[in-house]
Design a protein around this motif. Sequence first.
Motif, PDB file in Angstrom:
ATOM      1  N   ARG A  20      43.409 -15.735  49.722  1.00  0.00           N
ATOM      2  CA  ARG A  20      43.413 -16.012  48.209  1.00  0.00           C
ATOM      3  C   ARG A  20      44.785 -16.728  48.002  1.00  0.00           C
ATOM      4  O   ARG A  20      44.816 -17.789  47.396  1.00  0.00           O
ATOM      5  CB  ARG A  20      43.679 -14.694  47.351  1.00  0.00           C
ATOM      6  CG  ARG A  20      43.689 -15.175  45.998  1.00  0.00           C
ATOM      7  CD  ARG A  20      42.915 -16.327  45.190  1.00  0.00           C
ATOM      8  NE  ARG A  20      41.387 -15.872  45.471  1.00  0.00           N
ATOM      9  CZ  ARG A  20      40.697 -16.839  45.425  1.00  0.00           C
ATOM     10  NH1 ARG A  20      41.018 -18.309  45.368  1.00  0.00           N
ATOM     11  NH2 ARG A  20      39.300 -16.664  45.684  1.00  0.00           N
ATOM     12  N   LEU A  23      43.980 -20.486  49.856  1.00  0.00           N
ATOM     13  CA  LEU A  23      42.980 -21.180  49.290  1.00  0.00           C
ATOM     14  C   LEU A  23      42.999 -20.802  47.772  1.00  0.00           C
ATOM     15  O   LEU A  23      41.773 -20.126  47.180  1.00  0.00           O
ATOM     16  CB  LEU A  23      41.445 -20.635  49.899  1.00  0.00           C
ATOM     17  CG  LEU A  23      41.681 -21.084  51.494  1.00  0.00           C
ATOM     18  CD1 LEU A  23      40.483 -20.386  51.958  1.00  0.00           C
ATOM     19  CD2 LEU A  23      41.768 -22.590  51.733  1.00  0.00           C
ATOM     20  N   ARG A  24      43.856 -21.010  47.069  1.00  0.00           N
ATOM     21  CA  ARG A  24      43.949 -20.620  45.616  1.00  0.00           C
ATOM     22  C   ARG A  24      42.943 -21.164  44.468  1.00  0.00           C
ATOM     23  O   ARG A  24      42.348 -20.547  43.857  1.00  0.00           O
ATOM     24  CB  ARG A  24      45.536 -21.175  44.909  1.00  0.00           C
ATOM     25  CG  ARG A  24      46.603 -20.532  45.569  1.00  0.00           C
ATOM     26  CD  ARG A  24      47.705 -21.075  44.916  1.00  0.00           C
ATOM     27  NE  ARG A  24      48.788 -20.337  45.728  1.00  0.00           N
ATOM     28  CZ  ARG A  24      50.137 -19.849  45.269  1.00  0.00           C
ATOM     29  NH1 ARG A  24      49.987 -19.616  44.137  1.00  0.00           N
ATOM     30  NH2 ARG A  24      50.869 -19.366  46.078  1.00  0.00           N
ATOM     31  N   ASP A  25      42.473 -22.475  44.971  1.00  0.00           N
ATOM     32  CA  ASP A  25      41.316 -23.076  44.083  1.00  0.00           C
ATOM     33  C   ASP A  25      40.001 -22.838  44.672  1.00  0.00           C
ATOM     34  O   ASP A  25      38.994 -23.358  44.064  1.00  0.00           O
ATOM     35  CB  ASP A  25      41.788 -24.447  43.873  1.00  0.00           C
ATOM     36  CG  ASP A  25      41.776 -25.357  45.125  1.00  0.00           C
ATOM     37  OD1 ASP A  25      42.151 -24.691  46.202  1.00  0.00           O
ATOM     38  OD2 ASP A  25      41.774 -26.465  45.092  1.00  0.00           O
ATOM     39  N   LYS A  26      39.884 -22.183  45.579  1.00  0.00           N
ATOM     40  CA  LYS A  26      38.501 -21.985  46.353  1.00  0.00           C
ATOM     41  C   LYS A  26      37.841 -20.627  45.790  1.00  0.00           C
ATOM     42  O   LYS A  26      38.313 -19.808  45.402  1.00  0.00           O
ATOM     43  CB  LYS A  26      38.638 -22.040  47.822  1.00  0.00           C
ATOM     44  CG  LYS A  26      39.181 -23.546  48.321  1.00  0.00           C
ATOM     45  CD  LYS A  26      38.235 -24.503  48.319  1.00  0.00           C
ATOM     46  CE  LYS A  26      38.897 -25.854  48.373  1.00  0.00           C
ATOM     47  NZ  LYS A  26      38.421 -26.876  48.333  1.00  0.00           N
ATOM     48  N   ILE A  27      36.392 -20.730  46.014  1.00  0.00           N
ATOM     49  CA  ILE A  27      35.943 -19.478  45.727  1.00  0.00           C
ATOM     50  C   ILE A  27      35.711 -18.783  46.990  1.00  0.00           C
ATOM     51  O   ILE A  27      35.066 -19.261  47.935  1.00  0.00           O
ATOM     52  CB  ILE A  27      34.230 -19.667  44.954  1.00  0.00           C
ATOM     53  CG1 ILE A  27      34.640 -20.434  43.805  1.00  0.00           C
ATOM     54  CG2 ILE A  27      33.512 -18.535  44.924  1.00  0.00           C
ATOM     55  CD1 ILE A  27      33.299 -20.974  42.974  1.00  0.00           C
ATOM     56  N   ASN A  51      35.940 -13.408  44.611  1.00  0.00           N
ATOM     57  CA  ASN A  51      35.482 -13.899  43.262  1.00  0.00           C
ATOM     58  C   ASN A  51      34.023 -13.385  43.186  1.00  0.00           C
ATOM     59  O   ASN A  51      33.600 -12.951  42.017  1.00  0.00           O
ATOM     60  CB  ASN A  51      35.108 -15.432  43.288  1.00  0.00           C
ATOM     61  CG  ASN A  51      36.498 -16.156  43.360  1.00  0.00           C
ATOM     62  OD1 ASN A  51      36.991 -16.521  44.198  1.00  0.00           O
ATOM     63  ND2 ASN A  51      37.446 -16.189  42.220  1.00  0.00           N
TER      64      ASN A  51
END
Length: 63
Positions: A20, A23-27, A51
Motif C-alpha cells: 500500500r 502502490l498508493r494509487d493502485k487497487i 481495497n
Amino acid sequence: MKIKGYCQTAEILNTFAIFRLILRDKILKYAGVRENALGDNEYKGYEAGINSAMKNPFYFSKQ
C-alpha cells in the motif's frame, strides 16, 4: 506460529501495508486462499490497505 503451512498472519498484513505504501494509487485485491491464511483476521487486511476481494468464480473461471 504458522497456520497450516502459510506465513504468519502478521507477516501477511505487513506485506499488504508495504504494498500500500509503494502502490498508493493502485487497487489491491484479496484473491486465493485468504480464508486459510488469515482465518478470522481477514478484516485486518482491509485496515492494512486492501481495497476489495475477488470471490468465486472470478479467479477460477474456465474458458
